[in-house]
Design an enzyme around this catalytic site. Structure first.
Site, PDB file in Angstrom:
ATOM      1  N   ASN A 144       3.750   2.296 -10.591  1.00 24.16           N
ATOM      2  CA  ASN A 144       3.746   1.087  -9.762  1.00 24.16           C
ATOM      3  C   ASN A 144       2.474   0.312 -10.091  1.00 24.16           C
ATOM      4  OD1 ASN A 144       3.747  -0.848  -7.792  1.00 24.16           O
ATOM      5  ND2 ASN A 144       3.443   0.573  -6.080  1.00 24.16           N
ATOM      6  N   TRP A 145       2.633  -0.761 -10.862  1.00 18.01           N
ATOM      7  CA  TRP A 145       1.447  -1.516 -11.307  1.00 18.01           C
ATOM      8  C   TRP A 145       0.941  -2.472 -10.241  1.00 18.01           C
ATOM      9  CZ3 TRP A 145       3.244  -2.942 -17.031  1.00 18.01           C
ATOM     10  CH2 TRP A 145       3.394  -1.743 -17.752  1.00 18.01           C
ATOM     11  N   LYS A 146       1.648  -2.576  -9.147  1.00 21.78           N
ATOM     12  CA  LYS A 146       1.235  -3.442  -8.023  1.00 21.78           C
ATOM     13  C   LYS A 146       0.885  -4.844  -8.527  1.00 21.78           C
ATOM     14  CE  LYS A 146      -0.309   0.653  -5.604  1.00 21.78           C
ATOM     15  NZ  LYS A 146      -0.990   1.175  -4.452  1.00 21.78           N
ATOM     16  N   HIS A 153       7.963  -0.086   0.138  1.00 19.11           N
ATOM     17  CA  HIS A 153       6.615   0.437  -0.132  1.00 19.11           C
ATOM     18  C   HIS A 153       5.744   0.181   1.098  1.00 19.11           C
ATOM     19  CE1 HIS A 153       2.649   0.980  -1.839  1.00 19.11           C
ATOM     20  NE2 HIS A 153       3.222   1.640  -2.823  1.00 19.11           N
ATOM     21  N   GLU A 191       2.825  -0.741   1.456  1.00 18.78           N
ATOM     22  CA  GLU A 191       2.034  -1.985   1.429  1.00 18.78           C
ATOM     23  C   GLU A 191       2.888  -3.164   1.880  1.00 18.78           C
ATOM     24  OE1 GLU A 191       0.470  -1.623  -2.548  1.00 18.78           O
ATOM     25  OE2 GLU A 191      -0.801   0.036  -1.876  1.00 18.78           O
ATOM     26  N   GLU A 233       5.388   8.902   0.240  1.00 17.65           N
ATOM     27  CA  GLU A 233       4.044   8.407  -0.018  1.00 17.65           C
ATOM     28  C   GLU A 233       3.266   8.320   1.291  1.00 17.65           C
ATOM     29  OE1 GLU A 233       3.729   6.009  -3.864  1.00 17.65           O
ATOM     30  OE2 GLU A 233       4.424   4.625  -2.352  1.00 17.65           O
ATOM     31  N   GLY A 240      -4.091   5.237  -2.881  1.00 18.58           N
ATOM     32  CA  GLY A 240      -5.280   4.517  -3.329  1.00 18.58           C
ATOM     33  C   GLY A 240      -6.581   5.040  -2.744  1.00 18.58           C
ATOM     34  N   SER A 269      -2.302   8.843  -4.810  1.00 12.77           N
ATOM     35  CA  SER A 269      -3.456   9.355  -5.563  1.00 12.77           C
ATOM     36  C   SER A 269      -3.087  10.438  -6.581  1.00 12.77           C
ATOM     37  CB  SER A 269      -4.551   9.858  -4.610  1.00 12.77           C
ATOM     38  OG  SER A 269      -5.061   8.778  -3.846  1.00 12.77           O
ATOM     39  N   GLY A 271       0.361   4.967  -8.721  1.00 11.62           N
ATOM     40  CA  GLY A 271      -0.227   3.636  -8.658  1.00 11.62           C
ATOM     41  C   GLY A 271      -1.369   3.512  -9.649  1.00 11.62           C
ATOM     42  N   GLY A 272      -2.586   3.695  -9.169  1.00 12.87           N
ATOM     43  CA  GLY A 272      -3.784   3.467  -9.988  1.00 12.87           C
ATOM     44  C   GLY A 272      -3.745   4.133 -11.355  1.00 12.87           C
TER      45      GLY A 272
HETATM   46  C1  PEP Z   1       1.486   3.636  -4.718  1.00 10.03           C
HETATM   47  O1  PEP Z   1       0.993   2.686  -4.121  1.00 10.03           O
HETATM   48  O2  PEP Z   1       2.712   3.656  -4.923  1.00 10.03           O
HETATM   49  C2  PEP Z   1       0.592   4.711  -5.134  1.00 10.03           C
HETATM   50  C3  PEP Z   1       1.099   5.888  -5.229  1.00 10.03           C
HETATM   51  O3  PEP Z   1      -0.712   4.371  -5.375  1.00 10.03           O
HETATM   52  P1  PEP Z   1      -1.895   5.355  -5.884  1.00 10.03           P
HETATM   53  O4  PEP Z   1      -1.323   6.282  -6.918  1.00 10.03           O
HETATM   54  O5  PEP Z   1      -2.925   4.443  -6.454  1.00 10.03           O
HETATM   55  O6  PEP Z   1      -2.356   6.110  -4.689  1.00 10.03           O
END
Ligand code: PEP
Length: 254
Positions: free
Chosen positions: A9-11, A95, A97, A167, A173, A213, A234-235
């Site tokens: 997920n590149w957001k 999601h 967010e 999640e 994050g 994470s 994500g990150g």
């Molecule tokens: C996400 O937002 O889908 C996610 C898993 O982010 P991160 O891996 O950065 O926690």
């Protein structure tokens, strides 16, 4: 046997040029015969360019959100049907967010799942509790309400392409990844609910990804758990080497 599924997920990162550079690195590294589903979810403005770059490769493309309708007066939204038309295979729905920052309700996730399925895309429904909900003993109830509400009224035969991503909001994050036992327990709860409320094949076949994470250093132990079928990253998905290391961990944990 559920095929591992690793999604990036590149957001709101990587405009078209940078996104294509990242996609090119993945395209050349992921074998066409990889026994896993690998997908990336670029920011909307990069989806088309990334889709062209990954066309014919083993890396699929998806959108991070869709409107609950195919077209019309929905300023700023993304159409699932149009995403399908430019080669997308997947869409994230719900999601955290979007639930938090765009006040996305459980009813809206249900409508979006229908729009995604109607367009011929495969939904990845995200569920997860906040830290407060976990600390006050409401984690399971929250996550099951999100799941039950999103699937309410959807016939069983529409669930075959659905995946879930558990999640926990407190893990996204933050670097504070859920322990493998905590994540496995919630995945087993989700699968148990599906087994009790839907035909057995739904619970057995549906893939449940863990997100929050995930990084190369913690992926292997998470992905070795019996009900963790993949990762939503994500990150760490913004760096090709890190993302590919997580894909490798998923293959080893399968
Ligand atoms: C996400 O937002 O889908 C996610 C898993 O982010 P991160 O891996 O950065 O926690």
């Amino acid at each position: 046997m559920r095929r591992p599924f690793v999604a990036g997920n590149w957001k709101l990162n990587r405009g078209p040029a940078d996104a294509v550079a990242l996609a090119e690195a993945l395209r050349s590294a992921v074998s066409p015969s990889i026994p896993a589903t690998v997908a990336v979810f670029p920011t909307t403005l990069s989806v088309h360019a990334v889709g062209k770059c990954l066309s014919g490769s083993a890396v699929a493309v998806g959108v991070q959100d869709v409107a609950p309708v195919a077209l019309g007066a929905w300023t700023g939204d993304t159409s699932a049907a149009m995403a399908r038309a430019i080669g997308c295979d997947f869409a994230l729905v719900g999601h955290s967010e979007r639930r938090a920052r765009h006040q996305e309700s459980i009813e809206s996730t249900r409508a979006k799942i229908v729009a995604v399925l109607d367009a011929g895309l495969l939904p990845v429904l995200c569920v997860g509790e906040t830290l407060d909900e976990r600390q006050t003993g409401r984690a399971e109830a929250t996550v099951l309400a999100q799941l039950a509400g999103a699937l309410d009224g959807l016939p069983d035969d529409r669930l075959s392409g659905l995946s879930l991503a558990y999640e926990p909001v407190w893990a996204i994050g933050t670097g504070q990844v859920a322990t493998p036992d905590v994540a496995q327990a919630m995945h087993a709860t989700l699968r148990g609910w599906l087994g009790a409320n839907r035909p057995v094949w739904v619970a057995e076949d549906l893939r449940i990804l863990y997100g929050g994470s995930v990084a190369p250093g913690n992926a292997a132990e998470l992905l070795a758990m019996p009900d963790i079928d993949g990762a939503l990253v994500g990150g760490a998905s913004l760096d090709a080497a890190s993302f590919l290391a997580i894909v490798d961990a998923a293959l080893r944990g399968a």
